[in-house]
Design a protein around this motif. Structure first.
Motif, PDB file in Angstrom:
ATOM      1  N   ALA A  18       0.852  -1.192   0.000  1.00  0.00           N
ATOM      2  CA  ALA A  18       0.000   0.000   0.000  1.00  0.00           C
ATOM      3  C   ALA A  18       0.886   1.240   0.000  1.00  0.00           C
ATOM      4  O   ALA A  18       1.975   1.237   0.562  1.00  0.00           O
ATOM      5  CB  ALA A  18      -0.927   0.007   1.207  1.00  0.00           C
ATOM      6  N   ARG A  19       0.386   2.290  -0.620  1.00  0.00           N
ATOM      7  CA  ARG A  19       1.115   3.565  -0.674  1.00  0.00           C
ATOM      8  C   ARG A  19       0.222   4.622  -0.043  1.00  0.00           C
ATOM      9  O   ARG A  19      -0.779   5.026  -0.614  1.00  0.00           O
ATOM     10  CB  ARG A  19       1.449   3.921  -2.120  1.00  0.00           C
ATOM     11  CG  ARG A  19       2.462   5.051  -2.294  1.00  0.00           C
ATOM     12  CD  ARG A  19       2.801   5.205  -3.776  1.00  0.00           C
ATOM     13  NE  ARG A  19       3.275   3.966  -4.359  1.00  0.00           N
ATOM     14  CZ  ARG A  19       4.550   3.692  -4.644  1.00  0.00           C
ATOM     15  NH1 ARG A  19       5.480   4.597  -4.431  1.00  0.00           N
ATOM     16  NH2 ARG A  19       4.894   2.527  -5.167  1.00  0.00           N
ATOM     17  N   ASN A  86      -3.487  -1.847  -9.522  1.00  0.00           N
ATOM     18  CA  ASN A  86      -2.481  -1.868  -8.462  1.00  0.00           C
ATOM     19  C   ASN A  86      -3.092  -1.888  -7.061  1.00  0.00           C
ATOM     20  O   ASN A  86      -2.370  -1.780  -6.064  1.00  0.00           O
ATOM     21  CB  ASN A  86      -1.540  -0.670  -8.590  1.00  0.00           C
ATOM     22  CG  ASN A  86      -0.548  -0.848  -9.720  1.00  0.00           C
ATOM     23  OD1 ASN A  86      -0.215  -1.964 -10.099  1.00  0.00           O
ATOM     24  ND2 ASN A  86      -0.080   0.255 -10.281  1.00  0.00           N
ATOM     25  N   GLU A  87      -4.394  -2.000  -6.973  1.00  0.00           N
ATOM     26  CA  GLU A  87      -5.117  -2.071  -5.701  1.00  0.00           C
ATOM     27  C   GLU A  87      -4.661  -0.970  -4.741  1.00  0.00           C
ATOM     28  O   GLU A  87      -4.740   0.209  -5.071  1.00  0.00           O
ATOM     29  CB  GLU A  87      -4.990  -3.475  -5.106  1.00  0.00           C
ATOM     30  CG  GLU A  87      -5.704  -4.524  -5.941  1.00  0.00           C
ATOM     31  CD  GLU A  87      -6.006  -5.792  -5.185  1.00  0.00           C
ATOM     32  OE1 GLU A  87      -5.205  -6.201  -4.318  1.00  0.00           O
ATOM     33  OE2 GLU A  87      -7.076  -6.381  -5.464  1.00  0.00           O
ATOM     34  N   LEU A  88      -4.135  -1.330  -3.567  1.00  0.00           N
ATOM     35  CA  LEU A  88      -3.825  -0.309  -2.567  1.00  0.00           C
ATOM     36  C   LEU A  88      -2.523   0.442  -2.857  1.00  0.00           C
ATOM     37  O   LEU A  88      -2.182   1.378  -2.137  1.00  0.00           O
ATOM     38  CB  LEU A  88      -3.794  -0.928  -1.165  1.00  0.00           C
ATOM     39  CG  LEU A  88      -5.118  -1.537  -0.697  1.00  0.00           C
ATOM     40  CD1 LEU A  88      -4.983  -2.085   0.721  1.00  0.00           C
ATOM     41  CD2 LEU A  88      -6.263  -0.547  -0.770  1.00  0.00           C
ATOM     42  N   ASP A  89      -1.838   0.055  -3.895  1.00  0.00           N
ATOM     43  CA  ASP A  89      -0.689   0.825  -4.381  1.00  0.00           C
ATOM     44  C   ASP A  89      -1.114   1.701  -5.565  1.00  0.00           C
ATOM     45  O   ASP A  89      -0.301   2.078  -6.414  1.00  0.00           O
ATOM     46  CB  ASP A  89       0.451  -0.106  -4.796  1.00  0.00           C
ATOM     47  CG  ASP A  89       1.785   0.632  -4.922  1.00  0.00           C
ATOM     48  OD1 ASP A  89       1.914   1.741  -4.360  1.00  0.00           O
ATOM     49  OD2 ASP A  89       2.687   0.103  -5.593  1.00  0.00           O
ATOM     50  N   ILE A  90      -2.365   2.051  -5.603  1.00  0.00           N
ATOM     51  CA  ILE A  90      -2.966   2.755  -6.736  1.00  0.00           C
ATOM     52  C   ILE A  90      -2.279   4.085  -7.035  1.00  0.00           C
ATOM     53  O   ILE A  90      -2.116   4.464  -8.197  1.00  0.00           O
ATOM     54  CB  ILE A  90      -4.480   2.963  -6.493  1.00  0.00           C
ATOM     55  CG1 ILE A  90      -5.132   3.663  -7.687  1.00  0.00           C
ATOM     56  CG2 ILE A  90      -4.765   3.695  -5.201  1.00  0.00           C
ATOM     57  CD1 ILE A  90      -6.636   3.746  -7.598  1.00  0.00           C
ATOM     58  N   LEU A  91      -1.841   4.802  -5.989  1.00  0.00           N
ATOM     59  CA  LEU A  91      -1.287   6.135  -6.229  1.00  0.00           C
ATOM     60  C   LEU A  91       0.120   6.105  -6.806  1.00  0.00           C
ATOM     61  O   LEU A  91       0.672   7.160  -7.132  1.00  0.00           O
ATOM     62  CB  LEU A  91      -1.325   6.971  -4.952  1.00  0.00           C
ATOM     63  CG  LEU A  91      -2.726   7.386  -4.499  1.00  0.00           C
ATOM     64  CD1 LEU A  91      -2.648   8.360  -3.344  1.00  0.00           C
ATOM     65  CD2 LEU A  91      -3.531   7.997  -5.642  1.00  0.00           C
ATOM     66  N   ASN A  92       0.670   4.928  -6.973  1.00  0.00           N
ATOM     67  CA  ASN A  92       1.929   4.827  -7.710  1.00  0.00           C
ATOM     68  C   ASN A  92       1.742   5.325  -9.143  1.00  0.00           C
ATOM     69  O   ASN A  92       2.690   5.774  -9.785  1.00  0.00           O
ATOM     70  CB  ASN A  92       2.419   3.378  -7.713  1.00  0.00           C
ATOM     71  CG  ASN A  92       3.800   3.231  -8.309  1.00  0.00           C
ATOM     72  OD1 ASN A  92       4.672   4.077  -8.107  1.00  0.00           O
ATOM     73  ND2 ASN A  92       4.014   2.160  -9.052  1.00  0.00           N
ATOM     74  N   ASP A  93       0.492   5.257  -9.638  1.00  0.00           N
ATOM     75  CA  ASP A  93       0.192   5.682 -11.005  1.00  0.00           C
ATOM     76  C   ASP A  93      -0.342   7.112 -11.091  1.00  0.00           C
ATOM     77  O   ASP A  93      -0.717   7.556 -12.179  1.00  0.00           O
ATOM     78  CB  ASP A  93      -0.835   4.730 -11.634  1.00  0.00           C
ATOM     79  CG  ASP A  93      -0.255   3.343 -11.895  1.00  0.00           C
ATOM     80  OD1 ASP A  93       0.972   3.259 -12.094  1.00  0.00           O
ATOM     81  OD2 ASP A  93      -1.017   2.369 -11.877  1.00  0.00           O
ATOM     82  N   GLY A 247       2.761  11.709   4.347  1.00  0.00           N
ATOM     83  CA  GLY A 247       2.635  11.777   2.901  1.00  0.00           C
ATOM     84  C   GLY A 247       3.796  11.228   2.115  1.00  0.00           C
ATOM     85  O   GLY A 247       3.866  11.434   0.899  1.00  0.00           O
ATOM     86  N   CYS A 248       4.709  10.516   2.748  1.00  0.00           N
ATOM     87  CA  CYS A 248       5.838   9.931   2.026  1.00  0.00           C
ATOM     88  C   CYS A 248       5.337   9.012   0.912  1.00  0.00           C
ATOM     89  O   CYS A 248       4.384   8.245   1.118  1.00  0.00           O
ATOM     90  CB  CYS A 248       6.718   9.138   2.997  1.00  0.00           C
ATOM     91  SG  CYS A 248       8.080   8.258   2.210  1.00  0.00           S
ATOM     92  N   ASN A 249       5.998   9.083  -0.219  1.00  0.00           N
ATOM     93  CA  ASN A 249       5.547   8.319  -1.380  1.00  0.00           C
ATOM     94  C   ASN A 249       6.065   6.888  -1.414  1.00  0.00           C
ATOM     95  O   ASN A 249       5.737   6.128  -2.323  1.00  0.00           O
ATOM     96  CB  ASN A 249       5.966   9.041  -2.672  1.00  0.00           C
ATOM     97  CG  ASN A 249       5.387   8.382  -3.902  1.00  0.00           C
ATOM     98  OD1 ASN A 249       4.236   7.950  -3.898  1.00  0.00           O
ATOM     99  ND2 ASN A 249       6.179   8.279  -4.956  1.00  0.00           N
ATOM    100  N   LEU A 250       6.859   6.485  -0.444  1.00  0.00           N
ATOM    101  CA  LEU A 250       7.354   5.110  -0.439  1.00  0.00           C
ATOM    102  C   LEU A 250       6.242   4.132  -0.066  1.00  0.00           C
ATOM    103  O   LEU A 250       5.418   4.419   0.806  1.00  0.00           O
ATOM    104  CB  LEU A 250       8.510   4.969   0.548  1.00  0.00           C
ATOM    105  CG  LEU A 250       9.819   5.668   0.184  1.00  0.00           C
ATOM    106  CD1 LEU A 250      10.830   5.509   1.306  1.00  0.00           C
ATOM    107  CD2 LEU A 250      10.380   5.140  -1.128  1.00  0.00           C
ATOM    108  N   PRO A 251       6.225   2.961  -0.690  1.00  0.00           N
ATOM    109  CA  PRO A 251       5.212   1.958  -0.342  1.00  0.00           C
ATOM    110  C   PRO A 251       5.576   1.228   0.938  1.00  0.00           C
ATOM    111  O   PRO A 251       6.741   1.205   1.355  1.00  0.00           O
ATOM    112  CB  PRO A 251       5.256   1.003  -1.535  1.00  0.00           C
ATOM    113  CG  PRO A 251       6.683   1.073  -1.999  1.00  0.00           C
ATOM    114  CD  PRO A 251       7.113   2.507  -1.774  1.00  0.00           C
ATOM    115  N   VAL A 252       4.574   0.621   1.563  1.00  0.00           N
ATOM    116  CA  VAL A 252       4.807  -0.241   2.718  1.00  0.00           C
ATOM    117  C   VAL A 252       4.057  -1.547   2.500  1.00  0.00           C
ATOM    118  O   VAL A 252       3.160  -1.638   1.661  1.00  0.00           O
ATOM    119  CB  VAL A 252       4.344   0.408   4.048  1.00  0.00           C
ATOM    120  CG1 VAL A 252       5.061   1.718   4.285  1.00  0.00           C
ATOM    121  CG2 VAL A 252       2.842   0.588   4.086  1.00  0.00           C
TER     122      VAL A 252
END
Length: 419
Positions: A18-19, A86-93, A247-252
């Motif tokens: 997630a991001r 990308n589900e919960l990593d959606i904001l990567n896009d 608000g860090c953009n790194l995923p976890v």
């Protein structure tokens, strides 16, 4: 039934990327589904959201949105991305050149937020209308769990039994079997997921330590406490939350639907393993135990509640530390019981900068619980809500959180949204 496979399946389904905070990201995912169905920006979106979602979107910065907070920017950011792949990593896009469009849509005031009453604690319903089309989508129970999709009065997708199947799996979690799983099970199938959890979550911990985010609680602990391994573990874990809430953009990699919990179950173990030269296999086994203990603690509470999830994760992480240092079921059980006796009852009043401080408190209580065991100073049945063993104590805390704190949850939301 192959219990080892069940536990592996649980971990694989839980340890996802997630991001950003998962509540606004779930709203973004819902927004993206709207665009997937309509293939256009709607004229109006009516959102009906559970109180626990609302309280968790007010205080956290949404990554890549120029420091925006709240439900409306989250939904619109997902709408702009327009894909749920990308589900919960959606904001990567979400691209930086879309900020102007996001600002424009916010000004148009196309989203209306409503408190969904008499619903589940995790519930999102969006009704979107364009000139010629209307669609309804529902997410419930889990942050990425679409249970209903409709377009122009035609049901495209409906799923109602997923939560029942999940509960049947999670009801098989117990401390003895978790311990045996962590001690003896072949790691081959789950190893990539555990290693990704370590890699991603420790990266955001370093980001929080080295840069300014939120209230900088991790840095405060590191700079103003007398050095000890426990303080370093608290500092790095809190710093990861500082960055994530800021608000860090790194995923976890999350656990129980929560990035803060996924951070908390993993980073303290990594810190201890690095400092004490504990080998990778033992670290991975301890992490599997930590993650599963956290899930057992949450199985009666649910994903969202008035009970701070960082407490469950902090106690679970401490049981993982006990596994690395002592490797006995007795040590793990007493660590959990002692830790829960010390820390249960801390409220969740939304995702925000101070979550990092609650993580530090949870780890302090959990690691103290292990130190109490080593000193033969354990807390026993009859002391408050503590019961005769570890599993029944967890059930006791679950009852407190789900039933006893139900009115507390309503009052927290009332305090947060009152003008």
């Amino acid at each position: 039934m192959d219990l080892n496979k069940v536990y592996e399946d649980i971990l694989i389904s839980e340890l996802i990327v997630a991001r950003g905070c998962t509540e606004p990201i779930a709203l973004a995912l819902a927004g993206a589904k709207i665009f997937e169905i309509l293939q256009e920006i709607p004229e109006k979106i009516e959102a009906f959201i559970s109180g626990n979602i609302i309280k968790n979107v007010q205080g956290v910065i949404i990554p890549k949105t120029n420091n925006k907070k709240g439900a409306i920017p989250a939904i619109l950011a997902g709408l702009i991305v327009g894909s749920t792949k990308n589900e919960l990593d959606i904001l990567n896009d979400f691209q930086e050149d879309k900020i102007d469009l996001l600002n424009e849509l916010i000004k148009k005031d196309i989203v209306t937020i409503n408190l969904a009453k008499s619903c589940k604690n995790l519930y999102i319903k969006l009704i979107a209308k364009s000139k010629e089309n209307i669609t309804t989508i529902i997410i419930e129970d889990f942050h990425n769990n679409f249970t209903y999709v409709e377009k122009n009065n035609t049901i495209l997708y409906s799923k109602k039994d997923a939560i029942k199947r999940k509960k049947e799996q999670y009801n098989l979690l117990n401390i003895k079997d978790i311990y045996n799983f962590a001690l003896n099970n072949d790691l081959k199938r789950i190893k990539p997921y555990l290693k990704r959890q370590i890699e991603y979550n420790f990266a955001i911990a370093n980001e929080g330590i080295n840069n300014k985010y939120g209230s900088e609680i991790g840095k405060v602990i590191l700079n103003h406490s007398k050095y000890s391994l426990k303080e370093k573990a608290k500092a790095y874990t809190s710093a990861a939350s500082d960055a994530r809430m800021g608000g860090c953009n790194l995923p976890v990699v999350i656990i129980s639907g929560s990035g803060n919990q996924g951070i908390t179950t993993s980073i303290p173990l990594v810190v201890y393993a690095k400092e004490l030269n504990i080998d990778e296999e033992k670290l991975l086994r301890a992490l599997a135990l930590s993650d599963l203990v956290a899930l057992e603690e949450k199985k009666d509470i649910g994903r969202l509640s008035a009970f701070c999830g960082a407490i469950s994760a902090g106690i679970a992480a401490s049981s993982g530390i006990a596994f690395m240092l002592d490797n006995s079921l007795e040590a793990i059980s007493h660590t959990i019981i002692n830790g829960l006796a010390l820390a249960s009852g801390i409220i969740c009043d939304g995702a925000k900068a101070s979550c990092a401080g609650k993580i530090a408190l949870a780890l302090e209580s959990g690691i103290l619980g292990y130190e109490m065991y080593k000193n033969n100073s354990n807390i026993h049945s009859g002391d408050g809500i503590i019961k005769e063993n570890c599993d029944t104590t967890i059930q006791s805390v679950g009852r407190l959180a789900k039933k006893g704190m139900k009115q507390t949850d309503k009052e927290i939301l009332s305090i947060m949204i009152e003008k």
